[in-house]
Design a protein around this motif. Sequence first.
Motif, PDB file in Angstrom:
ATOM      1  N   GLY A   1       0.810  -1.225   0.000  1.00 32.80           N
ATOM      2  CA  GLY A   1       0.000   0.000   0.000  1.00 32.80           C
ATOM      3  C   GLY A   1       0.838   1.267   0.000  1.00 32.80           C
ATOM      4  N   LEU A   2       2.089   1.158   0.421  1.00 32.83           N
ATOM      5  CA  LEU A   2       2.963   2.338   0.426  1.00 32.83           C
ATOM      6  C   LEU A   2       3.422   2.688  -0.991  1.00 32.83           C
ATOM      7  CD1 LEU A   2       5.241   1.469   3.490  1.00 32.83           C
ATOM      8  CD2 LEU A   2       3.332   3.091   3.450  1.00 32.83           C
ATOM      9  N   GLY A   3       3.268   1.706  -1.897  1.00 34.16           N
ATOM     10  CA  GLY A   3       3.578   1.935  -3.307  1.00 34.16           C
ATOM     11  C   GLY A   3       5.043   2.217  -3.588  1.00 34.16           C
ATOM     12  N   GLU A   4       5.943   1.572  -2.832  1.00 34.13           N
ATOM     13  CA  GLU A   4       7.354   1.884  -3.043  1.00 34.13           C
ATOM     14  C   GLU A   4       8.187   0.699  -3.517  1.00 34.13           C
ATOM     15  OE1 GLU A   4       9.564   4.609  -0.513  1.00 34.13           O
ATOM     16  OE2 GLU A   4       7.714   4.806   0.627  1.00 34.13           O
ATOM     17  N   ASP A   5       7.523  -0.335  -3.978  1.00 30.11           N
ATOM     18  CA  ASP A   5       8.236  -1.426  -4.611  1.00 30.11           C
ATOM     19  C   ASP A   5       9.243  -2.155  -3.698  1.00 30.11           C
ATOM     20  OD1 ASP A   5       8.874  -2.988  -6.764  1.00 30.11           O
ATOM     21  OD2 ASP A   5      10.442  -1.654  -7.510  1.00 30.11           O
ATOM     22  N   PHE A   6       8.898  -2.283  -2.417  1.00 28.11           N
ATOM     23  CA  PHE A   6       9.787  -3.013  -1.509  1.00 28.11           C
ATOM     24  C   PHE A   6       9.585  -4.507  -1.732  1.00 28.11           C
ATOM     25  CE2 PHE A   6       9.059   0.913   1.147  1.00 28.11           C
ATOM     26  CZ  PHE A   6      10.352   1.408   1.003  1.00 28.11           C
ATOM     27  N   ARG A   7      10.695  -5.263  -1.705  1.00 23.94           N
ATOM     28  CA  ARG A   7      10.586  -6.709  -1.911  1.00 23.94           C
ATOM     29  C   ARG A   7      10.967  -7.519  -0.678  1.00 23.94           C
ATOM     30  NH1 ARG A   7      11.152  -8.570  -7.105  1.00 23.94           N
ATOM     31  NH2 ARG A   7      10.735 -10.607  -6.177  1.00 23.94           N
ATOM     32  N   THR A   8      11.739  -6.900   0.248  1.00 24.63           N
ATOM     33  CA  THR A   8      12.100  -7.590   1.491  1.00 24.63           C
ATOM     34  C   THR A   8      11.680  -6.727   2.671  1.00 24.63           C
ATOM     35  OG1 THR A   8      14.024  -8.591   0.411  1.00 24.63           O
ATOM     36  CG2 THR A   8      14.000  -8.632   2.816  1.00 24.63           C
TER      37      THR A   8
ATOM     38  N   VAL B   1      11.139 -11.789   8.745  1.00 23.08           N
ATOM     39  CA  VAL B   1      11.604 -11.318   7.452  1.00 23.08           C
ATOM     40  C   VAL B   1      10.606 -11.859   6.437  1.00 23.08           C
ATOM     41  CG1 VAL B   1      13.475 -11.322   5.766  1.00 23.08           C
ATOM     42  CG2 VAL B   1      14.012 -11.386   8.211  1.00 23.08           C
ATOM     43  N   ILE B   2      10.074 -10.977   5.600  1.00 22.48           N
ATOM     44  CA  ILE B   2       9.077 -11.394   4.608  1.00 22.48           C
ATOM     45  C   ILE B   2       9.601 -11.019   3.225  1.00 22.48           C
ATOM     46  CG2 ILE B   2       6.641 -11.262   3.914  1.00 22.48           C
ATOM     47  CD1 ILE B   2       6.064  -9.962   6.659  1.00 22.48           C
ATOM     48  N   VAL B   3       9.569 -11.980   2.324  1.00 26.11           N
ATOM     49  CA  VAL B   3       9.981 -11.702   0.947  1.00 26.11           C
ATOM     50  C   VAL B   3       8.714 -11.609   0.102  1.00 26.11           C
ATOM     51  CG1 VAL B   3      11.154 -12.677  -1.053  1.00 26.11           C
ATOM     52  CG2 VAL B   3      12.236 -12.787   1.191  1.00 26.11           C
ATOM     53  N   LEU B   4       8.608 -10.526  -0.673  1.00 29.53           N
ATOM     54  CA  LEU B   4       7.424 -10.300  -1.505  1.00 29.53           C
ATOM     55  C   LEU B   4       7.763 -10.529  -2.974  1.00 29.53           C
ATOM     56  CD1 LEU B   4       6.319  -6.923   0.160  1.00 29.53           C
ATOM     57  CD2 LEU B   4       5.537  -9.224   0.737  1.00 29.53           C
ATOM     58  N   ASP B   5       6.774 -10.990  -3.745  1.00 29.09           N
ATOM     59  CA  ASP B   5       7.023 -11.142  -5.184  1.00 29.09           C
ATOM     60  C   ASP B   5       6.783  -9.799  -5.874  1.00 29.09           C
ATOM     61  OD1 ASP B   5       4.288 -10.795  -5.592  1.00 29.09           O
ATOM     62  OD2 ASP B   5       3.887 -12.911  -6.011  1.00 29.09           O
ATOM     63  N   GLU B   6       6.883  -9.789  -7.187  1.00 29.42           N
ATOM     64  CA  GLU B   6       6.778  -8.511  -7.909  1.00 29.42           C
ATOM     65  C   GLU B   6       5.437  -7.815  -7.723  1.00 29.42           C
ATOM     66  OE1 GLU B   6       7.864  -9.353 -11.907  1.00 29.42           O
ATOM     67  OE2 GLU B   6       9.999  -9.454 -11.367  1.00 29.42           O
ATOM     68  N   GLU B   7       4.398  -8.611  -7.426  1.00 29.08           N
ATOM     69  CA  GLU B   7       3.065  -8.016  -7.198  1.00 29.08           C
ATOM     70  C   GLU B   7       2.854  -7.639  -5.736  1.00 29.08           C
ATOM     71  OE1 GLU B   7       2.778 -10.571  -9.867  1.00 29.08           O
ATOM     72  OE2 GLU B   7       2.873  -8.658 -10.932  1.00 29.08           O
TER      73      GLU B   7
ATOM     74  N   GLY C   1      24.987  -5.102   3.623  1.00 20.04           N
ATOM     75  CA  GLY C   1      25.711  -4.491   2.512  1.00 20.04           C
ATOM     76  C   GLY C   1      24.787  -3.825   1.514  1.00 20.04           C
ATOM     77  N   ARG C   2      23.662  -3.357   1.963  1.00 20.45           N
ATOM     78  CA  ARG C   2      22.762  -2.601   1.067  1.00 20.45           C
ATOM     79  C   ARG C   2      21.888  -1.640   1.856  1.00 20.45           C
ATOM     80  NH1 ARG C   2      18.778  -6.322  -2.113  1.00 20.45           N
ATOM     81  NH2 ARG C   2      20.458  -7.852  -2.152  1.00 20.45           N
ATOM     82  N   LYS C   3      21.272  -0.708   1.133  1.00 20.06           N
ATOM     83  CA  LYS C   3      20.463   0.304   1.799  1.00 20.06           C
ATOM     84  C   LYS C   3      19.221  -0.324   2.431  1.00 20.06           C
ATOM     85  CE  LYS C   3      18.426   4.849   1.150  1.00 20.06           C
ATOM     86  NZ  LYS C   3      18.748   5.211   2.531  1.00 20.06           N
ATOM     87  N   VAL C   4      18.918   0.119   3.632  1.00 26.03           N
ATOM     88  CA  VAL C   4      17.693  -0.326   4.310  1.00 26.03           C
ATOM     89  C   VAL C   4      16.812   0.902   4.492  1.00 26.03           C
ATOM     90  CG1 VAL C   4      16.754  -1.297   6.454  1.00 26.03           C
ATOM     91  CG2 VAL C   4      18.853  -2.259   5.478  1.00 26.03           C
ATOM     92  N   TYR C   5      15.647   0.870   3.880  1.00 22.76           N
ATOM     93  CA  TYR C   5      14.723   2.004   3.934  1.00 22.76           C
ATOM     94  C   TYR C   5      13.814   1.899   5.157  1.00 22.76           C
ATOM     95  CZ  TYR C   5      15.982   2.727  -0.956  1.00 22.76           C
ATOM     96  OH  TYR C   5      16.675   2.954  -2.119  1.00 22.76           O
ATOM     97  N   THR C   6      13.258   3.042   5.560  1.00 20.72           N
ATOM     98  CA  THR C   6      12.159   3.000   6.530  1.00 20.72           C
ATOM     99  C   THR C   6      10.923   3.530   5.793  1.00 20.72           C
ATOM    100  OG1 THR C   6      12.945   5.100   7.412  1.00 20.72           O
ATOM    101  CG2 THR C   6      13.385   3.160   8.744  1.00 20.72           C
ATOM    102  N   PRO C   7       9.735   3.070   6.174  1.00 20.37           N
ATOM    103  CA  PRO C   7       8.535   3.500   5.446  1.00 20.37           C
ATOM    104  C   PRO C   7       8.229   4.983   5.646  1.00 20.37           C
ATOM    105  CG  PRO C   7       7.976   2.062   7.288  1.00 20.37           C
ATOM    106  CD  PRO C   7       9.450   2.103   7.242  1.00 20.37           C
ATOM    107  N   LYS C   8       7.443   5.542   4.727  1.00 21.15           N
ATOM    108  CA  LYS C   8       7.134   6.973   4.849  1.00 21.15           C
ATOM    109  C   LYS C   8       6.112   7.237   5.958  1.00 21.15           C
ATOM    110  CE  LYS C   8       4.049   6.550   0.883  1.00 21.15           C
ATOM    111  NZ  LYS C   8       3.965   6.657  -0.552  1.00 21.15           N
TER     112      LYS C   8
END
Length: 270
Positions: free
Chosen positions: A99-106, A117-123, A241-248
Amino acid sequence: MSTLGVYHIFMELFAGLDVGSTATKAVVVDGRGRIVSSVVIPTSSDLSASGARAFEKALKKAGAERVSFVVATGYGRKSIPFRDASLTEITCQAVGIRGLGEDFRTVIDIGGQDSKVIVLDEEGRVEDFRMNDKCAAGTGRFLEVMAERLGMDVVEFGRVSLLSESPQEISSVCTVFAESEVVSLLSSGARKVDVVAGIHKAIAQRVGGMCKALGLRGKVVLTGGVARNPGVRFFLEKVLGRKVYTPKIDPSITCAYGASLMAIKMARKL
Ligand code: ADP
């Protein structure tokens, strides 16, 4: 009552209620999924009362008297008598993140007494997940115990962890042993900031291990109350070793937000 409040009396509203082991979160949305109000309160031993209190506060904040549909989630979801439906945190978290519409996958969610830890598919659907609810290490509780031991509150604890240039190694994976390791590090002259940073590094390694076991995908987002701790995010970025975002939105309400979006969907299927 404010103009906004009067306005909401005429709008159809929906609610998501996340009764966690540590905090209860309520989110009220309009029919388009826009957040009208949100509330975070501590969970008491009476889960039902905590849920009712958070819900009433969120309604009041929205200037509304009722909602059309309530979805309850979280550890205490089955204790909410006024729920219209209950769903797991995994489902609601995934829907909230989508719902945040930011294309997060992990999604890395660190709460009071569990981490996932939840892994999401492309949808944005749940592809796989791992959950740790057996051991306090890797949860907010671990940080609370350690902060108290060092005479700090959790907010200060996170900030202090960023001041270290050489974090200590905490090798114990168990909270009880880690606590005695911390005490002996301090008594052997280690700097407090380096011990605090070491504790944050240890929780990041613990949760990072879950991520690696599952396989990281795409953009990573950190949620749950512990996502408010900047030290956990900093050390997770180092470990992964990668960026970790926080939700808006407030990271502790993403699951309740997902529940509120599910409330819209389920009400329309009736
Ligand atoms: P749950 O859903 O399991 O009840 P939450 O996701 O609400 O848990 O997270 C609660 C945890 O977040 C607690 O361990 C608490 O100490 C931690 N927390 C909440 N706010 C902050 C903050 N500002 N800084 C650091 N930790 C925080």
